[in-house]
Enzyme design. Structure first.
Site, PDB file in Angstrom:
ATOM      1  CG  ASP A  18       4.762  -6.088  -1.358  1.00  0.00           C
ATOM      2  OD1 ASP A  18       4.222  -4.989  -1.153  1.00  0.00           O
ATOM      3  OD2 ASP A  18       4.890  -6.948  -0.481  1.00  0.00           O
ATOM      4  CE  LYS A  21      -0.368  -3.325  -5.682  1.00  0.00           C
ATOM      5  NZ  LYS A  21       0.423  -4.501  -5.276  1.00  0.00           N
ATOM      6  N   GLY A  45       1.687  -0.407   0.342  1.00  0.00           N
ATOM      7  CA  GLY A  45       2.879   0.439   0.344  1.00  0.00           C
ATOM      8  C   GLY A  45       3.352   0.548  -1.087  1.00  0.00           C
ATOM      9  CG  HIS A  46       1.005   1.194  -3.958  1.00  0.00           C
ATOM     10  ND1 HIS A  46      -0.193   1.363  -4.608  1.00  0.00           N
ATOM     11  CD2 HIS A  46       0.947  -0.052  -3.406  1.00  0.00           C
ATOM     12  CE1 HIS A  46      -0.932   0.275  -4.435  1.00  0.00           C
ATOM     13  NE2 HIS A  46      -0.273  -0.589  -3.709  1.00  0.00           N
ATOM     14  CD  GLN A 227      -4.031  -4.642  -0.108  1.00  0.00           C
ATOM     15  OE1 GLN A 227      -5.166  -4.384  -0.459  1.00  0.00           O
ATOM     16  NE2 GLN A 227      -3.269  -3.728   0.477  1.00  0.00           N
TER      17      GLN A 227
HETATM   18  P1  IMO Z   1       0.628  -3.617  -1.643  1.00  0.00           P
HETATM   19  O1  IMO Z   1      -0.504  -2.777  -2.125  1.00  0.00           O
HETATM   20  C1  IMO Z   1       1.863  -7.322   0.250  1.00  0.00           C
HETATM   21  C2  IMO Z   1      -0.746  -9.039   3.324  1.00  0.00           C
HETATM   22  C3  IMO Z   1      -0.245  -9.050   4.743  1.00  0.00           C
HETATM   23  C4  IMO Z   1      -0.958 -10.269   5.278  1.00  0.00           C
HETATM   24  C5  IMO Z   1      -2.309 -10.227   4.575  1.00  0.00           C
HETATM   25  C6  IMO Z   1      -3.412  -9.593   5.396  1.00  0.00           C
HETATM   26  O2  IMO Z   1       1.802  -2.863  -1.167  1.00  0.00           O
HETATM   27  O3  IMO Z   1       0.980  -4.674  -2.625  1.00  0.00           O
HETATM   28  P2  IMO Z   1      -3.980  -7.118   6.132  1.00  0.00           P
HETATM   29  O4  IMO Z   1      -3.159  -6.082   6.829  1.00  0.00           O
HETATM   30  O5  IMO Z   1      -4.448  -6.694   4.794  1.00  0.00           O
HETATM   31  O6  IMO Z   1      -5.090  -7.643   6.986  1.00  0.00           O
HETATM   32  O7  IMO Z   1      -2.988  -8.350   5.925  1.00  0.00           O
HETATM   33  O8  IMO Z   1      -2.098  -9.468   3.395  1.00  0.00           O
HETATM   34  N1  IMO Z   1      -0.740  -7.700   2.667  1.00  0.00           N
HETATM   35  C7  IMO Z   1       0.129  -7.328   1.723  1.00  0.00           C
HETATM   36  N2  IMO Z   1       1.184  -7.971   1.201  1.00  0.00           N
HETATM   37  N3  IMO Z   1       1.544  -6.121  -0.236  1.00  0.00           N
HETATM   38  C8  IMO Z   1       0.468  -5.465   0.253  1.00  0.00           C
HETATM   39  O9  IMO Z   1       0.025  -4.327  -0.298  1.00  0.00           O
HETATM   40  C9  IMO Z   1      -0.266  -6.042   1.317  1.00  0.00           C
HETATM   41  N4  IMO Z   1      -1.345  -5.678   2.028  1.00  0.00           N
HETATM   42  C10 IMO Z   1      -1.636  -6.704   2.845  1.00  0.00           C
HETATM   43  O10 IMO Z   1       1.139  -9.165   4.798  1.00  0.00           O
HETATM   44  O11 IMO Z   1      -0.302 -11.437   4.849  1.00  0.00           O
HETATM   45 MG    MG Z   2       3.736  -3.095  -0.904  1.00  0.00          MG
END
Ligand code: IMO
Ligand code: MG
Length: 426
Positions: A18, A21, A45-46, A227
């Site tokens: 988050d 990106k 979630g971009h 992530q």
């Molecule tokens: P973007 O790309 C923030 C976190 C989840 C959880 C851990 C594992 O938008 O930055 P998962 O569903 O991958 O098995 O969850 O990772 N998580 C994220 N946190 N931004 C994301 O994606 C995330 N994708 C997974 O909240 O703690």
């Molecule tokens: Mg996100």
């Protein structure tokens, strides 16, 4: 390699996801022929905002709104056909020619409905020690990939695909017996099959050949991480991580490009920190300041809607991520969220077991007390500033400190969600 072979630049998050990106990839996309997602799936979630339009992308690369840009979903990605179809249908409604702009690697793995059920059952069984997964089936799908059971996008072209799907579903039902969990194994199966039919209408490619051929002909590629580094399966705060390689080497794995093909590595970080889900967060704030960061920064999950945990910038973690990724340029997001703050803090070290240390501890459960450095707030509206020279002295001091500590220049400063609210310092 011939001299006109282009490089793959990588843009990735240096914190817990988050970081912004989506916005940055959208801004940088005009400089590239190809935007490629290399890992993760719809847990991402971009968010992209431009010309009054706002959109959250989960599986589709953030170059989708640029005409003439090719968007690749690489082999390292896990794809849920239902979510992909929904996302593409919404894009089509906006007039985006999705089939023209998207290619999908046949090696990307498919998230099936029972993967999502396993994710939910497994999280429910963990009780208090749950990871806080997005419940999109990410972990179970990567488990099947490394466990050599998975279904890949290219498999949907096989005549016995239905049988392979049923076989995997059967395995999942057997696996689910260990959990005290009630579910309907046929949930979403019909919609999933319909979405697979939809997926077949896309250009499914041998991603590694596709991308290397394009590189050879001089096409520039921007690899878009999902992530963040602190959620990396190897280097993040294990087990509170996601299941993929979110760091730079993931771009090689997920696209099939050699390490020597990597060019610039842009590391995105927020001027403070956030985290969704469980796991260590040494600089987390539980007070009014934390609430202020969440409110001013609209820190609510783009995928799950969950309120994000908030805290001060963690320099120990940031330097760790810079090291792991070989970051060549930093991109700083959302400093404007702290416009009204009198004081801004940065953790420049940790106290663990009564001793000062400047590295991320192995023990995920260790009690970490941050050692803070304080900065004077700039107390003005940064979002209106378009020229670097107009930035207030206190803010310049903050960025100079970050550059000095990390040893990497901050090349882009983003001061708002819109494309226009961006300062380039190159
Ligand atoms: P973007 O790309 C923030 C976190 C989840 C959880 C851990 C594992 O938008 O930055 P998962 O569903 O991958 O098995 O969850 O990772 N998580 C994220 N946190 N931004 C994301 O994606 C995330 N994708 C997974 O909240 O703690
Ligand atoms: Mg996100």
């Amino acid at each position: 390699m011939s001299s006109n072979t282009a490089k793959v630049d990588v843009v990735l998050g240096l914190q817990w996801g988050d970081e912004g990106k989506g916005k940055i990839v959208d801004v940088l996309a005009r400089k590239y022929n190809i935007i490629a997602r290399f890992q993760g799936g719809p847990n991402a979630g971009h968010s992209i905002q431009s010309e009054g339009r706002s959109f959250v992308l989960h599986s589709v690369p953030s170059g989708i709104f640029r005409e003439g840009t090719d968007n690749i979903i690489g082999g390292g990605v896990v794809l849920d056909p239902i979510i992909f179809q929904k996302e593409c249908s919404e894009l089509e409604k906006l007039g985006v020619p999705v089939r023209e702009r998207i290619r999908i690697s046949k090696k990307a793995h498919l998230i099936t409905p029972t993967h999502r059920i396993i994710d939910a059952a497994s999280e429910a069984s963990k009780g208090k020690s749950k990871i806080g997964s997005t419940l999109k089936g990410i972990g179970p799908t990567y488990m099947d990939k490394t466990g050599r059971n998975g279904l890949r996008v290219g498999d949907i072209l096989a005549s016995d695909f239905q049988a392979r799907f049923e076989a995997l579903k059967k395995k999942h039902i057997a696996f689910l017996k260990q959990f005290d969990y009630t579910y309907d194994p046929d949930t979403d199966v019909e919609a999933w099959m319909a979405a697979v039919d939809y997926l077949r209408t896309f250009d499914l490619v041998d991603g590694e050949y596709y991308i290397n051929d394009r590189l050879k002909s001089g096409c520039s590629v921007l690899a878009e991480g999902a992530q963040g580094s602190m959620l990396d399966v190897d280097f993040g705060s294990y087990p509170f991580v996601t299941s993929s390689t979110t760091t730079c080497s993931g771009a090689c794995l997920g696209l099939g490009v050699a390490p020597s093909s990597i060019g610039n590595v842009y590391g995105i970080f927020k001027a403070y920190c956030t985290r969704v889900g469980s796991g260590p967060f040494p600089t987390e704030l539980f007070d009014g300041t934390g609430e202020e960061l969440r409110r001013q920064g609209h820190e609510f999950g783009a995928t799950t809607g969950r309120p994000r945990r908030t805290g001060w910038l963690d320099m120990v973690a940031l330097k760790y991520a810079v090291m792991l990724n070989g970051v060549t340029g930093l991109i700083m997001m959302k400093a404007d969220v702290m416009d009204t703050f009198d004081t801004i803090k940065v953790a420049e070290g940790y106290i663990v077991d009564g001793k000062r240390q400047d590295s991320v501890p192995f023990d995920t459960y260790a009690e970490v007390i941050p050692v803070y450095r304080e900065f004077k707030g700039w107390k003005c509206d940064l979002s209106k500033i378009r020229d670097e020279r107009d930035l207030p002295a206190e803010f310049k001091e903050y960025i100079a400190y970050i550059e000095k500590e990390t040893g990497v220049p901050i090349t882009v400063i983003s001061l708002g969600p819109d494309r226009a609210e961006t300062i380039f310092r190159e």
